[in-house]
Design a protein around this motif. Sequence first.
Motif: not given
Length: 274
Positions: A134-144, A264-271
């Motif tokens: 997910a981190a590899r395909v997310l743009r900067p600031g993208g959210r999982l 219920v959700a777990i979420t984080a931003t690619r930093t």
Amino acid sequence: MPTIPPTGAPLPEHEPHRHRQMAESFGSDTGRYDRTRPHYPDALVKRIVAGSPGPDVLAVGCGTGIDARQFQAAGCRVLGVEPDARMAGFARHSGVEVEVATFEAWDPAGRHFDAVVAGQAWHWVDAIAGAAKAARVLRPGGRLAAFWNVSELPADVAEAFATAYHRVMPDSPFDLRATPGPDGYQALSAKAADGIRQAGAFGEPEHWRFDWEQPYTRDEWLDQMPTHGTLTQFPPDKLAEVLAPVGAAIDAMGGGFTMRYATVAITATRTRPA
């Protein structure tokens, strides 16, 4: 209040064969699945969209497209990834672009996204490898964002279900009477959060929860029940043995009930770069 295992509820780690069987069983009746399974709260969708840098969404394990269509309705461009070709075919017919693959094996072909979401599906993905991809395909600031609907049945309906289920399947790995409510999803949430942390590209994972309700008639609930992970592999005669007492319990309540849900959700931003 008693709960039922979610669609795709994970089995004990030592039963990989049953894991595969259950994972492959959800596409057996795609029309029923799509028609009866609950959607996700609009507030969740809006919060994910608002916390993402753009409208491009990758829906992991998109199934028949329930969550993908909600993100489309919110103005997003959505690509689904789904390992079951039957479910992917249904999603395509509903207007969702889908590629058939597990997320771990899927080829992004240089494409990038503003959000990677997984509704009722992230526990089928390797937590560490999935977060890293997910981190590899997310743009900067993208959210999982991985999220699950957790249902709380009225006590009489839950008891009728558990009693009938264990009479028909006495050797089942599920103990329906012991199935925990939303707080019991801490194991799934913790595993997802640990994977996100170990991927090393995200900020600290956040835990979100949305409480909501949905009314069901007797027939509506009995129509949904065969899509649950505990029942998808039942032959018709055994399924009928479980549904009949549940229907009787709902009839005794006046022919319907209101289900309490928590999403219920777990979420984080690619930093950081992956």
